[in-house]
Design an enzyme around this catalytic site. Structure first.
Site, PDB file in Angstrom:
ATOM      1  N   LYS B  76       1.157  -1.423   0.145  1.00 17.30           N
ATOM      2  CA  LYS B  76      -0.121  -0.160  -0.228  1.00 17.30           C
ATOM      3  C   LYS B  76       0.945   1.158   0.174  1.00 17.30           C
ATOM      4  O   LYS B  76       2.285   1.432   0.860  1.00 17.30           O
ATOM      5  CB  LYS B  76      -1.221  -0.023   1.123  1.00 17.30           C
ATOM      6  CG  LYS B  76      -1.955   0.910   1.120  1.00 17.30           C
ATOM      7  CD  LYS B  76      -2.514   1.346   2.720  1.00 17.30           C
ATOM      8  CE  LYS B  76      -3.761   2.054   2.869  1.00 17.30           C
ATOM      9  NZ  LYS B  76      -4.707   1.747   4.534  1.00 17.30           N
ATOM     10  N   SER B 151     -10.056   1.599   2.729  1.00 16.15           N
ATOM     11  CA  SER B 151      -8.551   2.710   2.255  1.00 16.15           C
ATOM     12  C   SER B 151      -7.702   1.877   1.228  1.00 16.15           C
ATOM     13  O   SER B 151      -7.200   2.344   0.374  1.00 16.15           O
ATOM     14  CB  SER B 151      -7.986   3.610   3.368  1.00 16.15           C
ATOM     15  OG  SER B 151      -6.850   2.962   3.983  1.00 16.15           O
ATOM     16  N   SER B 175      -9.600  -0.551   6.933  1.00 20.77           N
ATOM     17  CA  SER B 175      -9.181  -0.824   6.237  1.00 20.77           C
ATOM     18  C   SER B 175      -8.433  -1.404   4.973  1.00 20.77           C
ATOM     19  O   SER B 175      -8.262  -1.667   3.910  1.00 20.77           O
ATOM     20  CB  SER B 175      -8.123   1.116   5.749  1.00 20.77           C
ATOM     21  OG  SER B 175      -8.703   1.920   5.604  1.00 20.77           O
TER      22      SER B 175
END
Lengths: 484, 486
Positions: B76, B151, B175
């Site tokens: 990420k 997210s 997330s």
């Protein structure tokens, strides 16, 4: 109207840790800008603080030295505000649960009396960087070397009533932190700075007046001057029917005045909240006890011992215990010469005078404590007289000889105590001074005491200062009186 | 090749069926072909990936391969990586290259993994749909009209689409788990303090935690074993031994006590999702587990408490983006205040600004006690709810999200977006670990089963999830998008 001044101090002390409070970067002073700031100090994305245990130990030592309570748990909070030299946009500090609780610092005034000043608390925090406004053609440079240097902020109660007391308090704090070895106390390098809260009130009024806070005063002298100016400003304002407003002011040492920086209405809302990146600091009793057991003798204890055990006056004891360097020097002199009062007189007299003349700190004295102790020992055992001792001191100061005995030997300063030799010199002086002898003989007996000085001087001169002055005096009197 | 799990790929590499370079090239090729459509990656590191694959092949040839050597994954874009830019999905950090690697990045590199690049995400991890990214939304490979969740949407979609077998995400309020559920993959948010946060760009420091996202619980176990552990750079990272999380995977579930929180099956839960949950629970019963209802009475306070605490911390954490030292700086500022105002106004997106404003407000003088302090008290009650429940049962189960993935652009109102995290957010407040595992479909959109355990019970969670995956095949389904593009 009679006014009373009320003063409280917030003293920021840079702690003498090798690395920063939340990172491993060095804290050394004076490096090239931004060479001692790591990713953590720069507040780069993703970095996290890790508390330096040495800073905790130093804060606790200070707390123990002022007999403060040391809470089991203390917590770091974030103080949020924007400024270019504050890389993260917040300063990690302690707002709600500081590491050191309430304590007391005893100050000594010039007349030797003491007064307790209460400390509200002391907390740990990180220093900011420095904004540099010169040399950047209208722009501002930022040096983050100082960012993250550990600070202990010591917050007093409003217990001081004059600029002198405030200065004495600052000196007492200075002396405690340097004794403890937790700060170099170097005010010129910013190791100690203070914010001064000043207000005035009518002499018999209990409620405090509105205070002004003078920021960042960085010398003992400036503290006194800033307060003196501010007190005068406030009294004048009040007596003219005006009002003091709560505000932050800056002291300008060049103009000797304070100037408004921002008012309460313009003050920041710092939005303190507990720093989620740091765990609460939990101190167990064993840790605190260990630090307590290893505290050095502190200035107040030393002062008391100098008075009670060494028989020094309150004033002498206070001066000689003011800094650790001073106290250590004095104690060595005393140990070598064996006489505390003589040691005290020399350290505060001849030595202090010479240091002052050359602007030297005692740590940089060209005459070591051991050398001075040996010199005094020679006065005590009558090897030399006081006058010669000053000559020896000067020689040692100038590096002309490693030991007092060497100088005495080389310069032939050994005191003449041989009565025959002194008598011979006296006879010669009397023979060479018929006019003075006649005057002496004609004078009223009660006025002769003063007149003898001339003859003493001549005999001392003849002996190149080495004759024992008491013997000279005594023998001269006998011989002159015999002529009358 | 792109269909396999990490465990399967490791066996293939060991057997010499293909090299890490071949595998990496294959996946980079897929990213090149397919990611234009999906937008999973912000940065693809072609050259670095091939170099790392070659190094892995070399150490395998030298007999030095560990369980993860040569296995590709994606990070990420919230993890700082030296030499590769780290944007956190924000214009603010569009130009930011970190001078250091995050601890997680370093550990995974040391384990021999091959990073293919940095995945898309909601800006500063604030969002539940990946629509808050400066780099554009990510599409859900199961249905290109749907969001992948957020997210960590880029990470989840990349795994689901077969662009990479595993990815690392972060989870502050769901997330990892919600996008894992939306994309039909397996995701684990570890206990707070299990994985170092150093080098992970902070959103809400007391809630953020990194974790693995992969096809199976077994793969998550492999990754967590490499990611977890004490870090001298992170005071909140716990000094506690790291077990081999694969060791307990095969423990039978007979006697397992499962609790179903009443509050997770109430209003707002889509009936098809609830039906999938009931089926999953039946599967566990047939494996010998017992099921009972439990209560987490403070559940409905979780979202309000979270939206006080997280924005408060964020408002402070994001103060460092001021245009002074790194990141976006506005053009020709007239003075310092102008520099701050414009750099931040231009650099941050709407949702980030909204949360900074909320956080700044709740920490303000006069509001702190009513908001922040109260929220912290509520947080303790929420945590206590879970501790009480774990006195009764071993694990809790429920939906990861009230609905399957919703359509791109469907949720315009921020509060309706916040309510997406109703089942995940309390877990972060309590600091406990949670997983999402594939447990069915509503139409073509996957449904995730959430499994929760007590602090540091990751091994147990992974065991429970693995046993479920031995008994079901939801995790083996692949989106048509991935298969058409095989």
């Amino acid at each position: 109207m009679q006014w009373e001044t009320v003063i409280g101090l917030e003293v920021h002390v840079q702690l003498a840790t090798r690395s920063k409070i939340f990172s491993g970067a060095s804290t050394a002073f004076g490096a090239e800008p931004n060479t001692q700031a790591c990713a953590v100090d720069l507040g780069l994305p993703g970095v996290l603080p890790v508390l330096n245990e040495a800073a905790v130990a130093m804060a606790v030592k200070f707390g123990l030295a002022i007999h403060a309570e040391i809470p089991e748990v203390s917590v770091f909070d974030r103080k949020n505000y924007f400024y270019p030299d504050l890389p993260k946009g917040y300063q990690t500090s302690q707002m709600y649960q500081p590491i050191v609780g309430a304590g007391v610092v005893e100050i000594t005034l010039e007349d030797g009396t003491t007064k307790p000043i209460r400390v509200h608390h002391a907390h740990l925090e990180e220093d900011a960087g420095k904004s540099l406004h010169e040399d950047f053609h209208g722009m501002t440079g930022v040096d983050l070397n100082r960012a993250g240097t550990p600070l202990l902020e010591i917050v007093s109660e409003p217990d001081m009533r004059s600029a002198k007391e405030a200065a004495a308090y600052l000196k007492a704090i200075h002396s405690i932190v340097t004794y403890l070895g937790i700060s170099d106390g170097n005010m010129a390098e910013g190791s100690m700075r203070c914010d001064v809260n000043v207000s005035v009130r009518p002499k018999d009024q209990e409620a405090f007046g509105t205070r002004a806070e003078i920021k960042n005063v960085n010398s003992f002298r400036f503290v006194e001057r800033a307060i003196a100016f501010e007190v005068e400003r406030q009294i004048e304002l009040l007596e003219d029917g005006g009002k003091v407003i709560q505000e932050t002011r800056l002291f300008d040492p060049d103009r000797d005045e304070t100037r408004s920086m921002r008012t309460k209405e313009e003050a920041n809302d710092y939005r303190y909240f507990p720093c989620p990146d740091l765990l609460p600091v939990v101190l167990d009793q064993a840790y605190i006890d260990h630090l307590r057991d290893n505290l050095p003798e502190l200035p107040a204890e030393k002062r008391a011992r100098f008075e009670s055990e060494l028989g020094l006056s309150a004033y002498d004891a206070s001066v000689l215990s003011a800094t650790r360097e001073m106290a250590d020097y004095f104690e060595e002199v005393k140990d070598v010469c064996g006489d505390a009062k003589q040691a005290a007189n020399w350290v505060q007299g001849e030595l202090a005078g010479a240091l002052n003349r050359e602007g030297l700190a005692i740590a940089d004295s060209p005459v070591s404590a051991h050398q001075l102790g040996e010199l005094i020992a020679r006065v005590i055992d009558d090897t030399i007289n006081g006058k010669a001792a000053k000559q020896v001191f000067q020689a040692l100061w100038n590096g002309q000889g490693a030991k007092a005995d060497d100088v005495i030997e080389a310069q032939g300063l050994k005191q003449v105590t041989d009565t025959g030799a002194i008598e011979a010199m006296i006879d010669q002086v009397i023979a060479d001074s018929p006019a003075q002898v006649a005057q002496y003989r004609d004078a009223e007996p009660e006025k002769r005491g003063k007149m003898i000085g001339y003859f003493v001087g001549q005999v001392m001169k003849a002996s190149r200062g080495t004759a024992n002055p008491q013997q000279v005096n005594q023998l001269l009197k006998q011989k002159l009186d015999a002529l009358c | 090749m792109h269909d396999k799990t990490l465990a399967e790929l490791a066996r293939s590499l060991d057997a010499g069926e293909f090299s890490s370079r071949e595998l990496t090239q294959h996946l980079l090729g897929r990213i090149d072909r397919l990611d234009g459509e999906l937008n999973c990656f912000i940065t693809v590191t072609f050259d670095q990936a091939l170099a790392a694959a070659d190094a892995a092949d070399k150490s395998r040839a030298a007999g030095k391969a560990g369980p993860l050597t040569g296995l590709p994954l994606a990070l990420k874009d919230i993890f700082c990586t030296r030499d590769v830019r780290t944007t956190a999905g924000s214009r603010m950090l569009d130009n930011f290259i970190s001078p250091y690697d995050a601890t997680v990045v370093e550990k995974l590199a040391t384990a021999g993994t091959v990073s293919l690049g940095k995945t898309n995400m909601d800006e500063f991890a604030m969002g539940s749909s990946n629509e808050n990214s400066h780099y554009g939304p990510v599409k859900n490979p199961w249905d290109l009209a749907a969001v992948p969740g957020g997210s960590s949407g880029g990470s989840a979609a990349a795994v689901a689409a077969g662009l990479v077998p595993a990815a690392i995400g972060t989870d502050t309020g769901g997330s990892i788990r919600q996008p894992a559920a939306f994309c039909g993959i397996t995701g684990l948010k570890p206990t707070y303090g299990r994985v170092s946060r150093y080098g992970m760009i902070a959103y809400a420091s007391s809630l953020d935690q990194a974790g693995p996202m992969a096809r199976t619980a077994e793969d998550c176990a492999l990754l967590l074993s490499a990611m977890a552990g004490h870090d001298l750079h992170d005071s909140t990272c716990v000094a506690r031994g790291v077990p081999d999380y694969t060791e307990e995977l095969d423990t039978p579930l007979a006697g397992l006590k499962i609790g179903l929180p009443r509050e997770y099956f109430g209003d707002g839960l889509a009936p098809e999702v609830e039906a999938a949950m009931r089926d999953a629970v039946k599967a566990f019963e047939s494996l010998g587990a017992s099921v009972r209802e439990v209560s987490l009475p403070h559940t409905h306070y979780a979202i309000p408490a979270y939206y006080v605490i997280a924005p408060a911390e964020a408002s402070s954490n994001l103060s460092r983006y001021d245009g002074v030292r790194f990141g976006h700086r506005c053009d020709s500022p007239s003075d310092l205040i102008d520099l701050y105002k414009r750099s931040r106004a231009e650099g941050f997106g709407d949702e980030v600004k909204r949360r900074i404003l909320i956080g700044t407000h709740t920490l303000s003088e006069g509001f702190f006690d009513a908001y922040y302090k109260k929220a912290q008290q509520v947080r303790r009650l929420i945590r206590q709810d879970f501790l009480d429940a774990f006195e009764e049962v071993d694990v809790l189960m429920g939906p990861a999200s009230p609905t399957p993935a919703f359509d791109l652009g469907a949720k315009k109102d921020p509060v309706s977006m916040y309510l997406q995290d109703i089942y995940t957010i309390a877990i972060n407040l309590a600091g406990i670990p949670g997983m999402s595992v594939p447990a069915g479909f509503v139409g073509n959109r996957p449904v995730g089963l959430q499994i929760l355990g007590n602090h540091f019970a990751e091994a147990r969670l992974l065991n429970v999830a693995h046993q479920f995956q031995q008994a079901t095949d939801w995790h083996r389904h692949r989106p048509a998008f991935a298969e058409e593009n095989a």
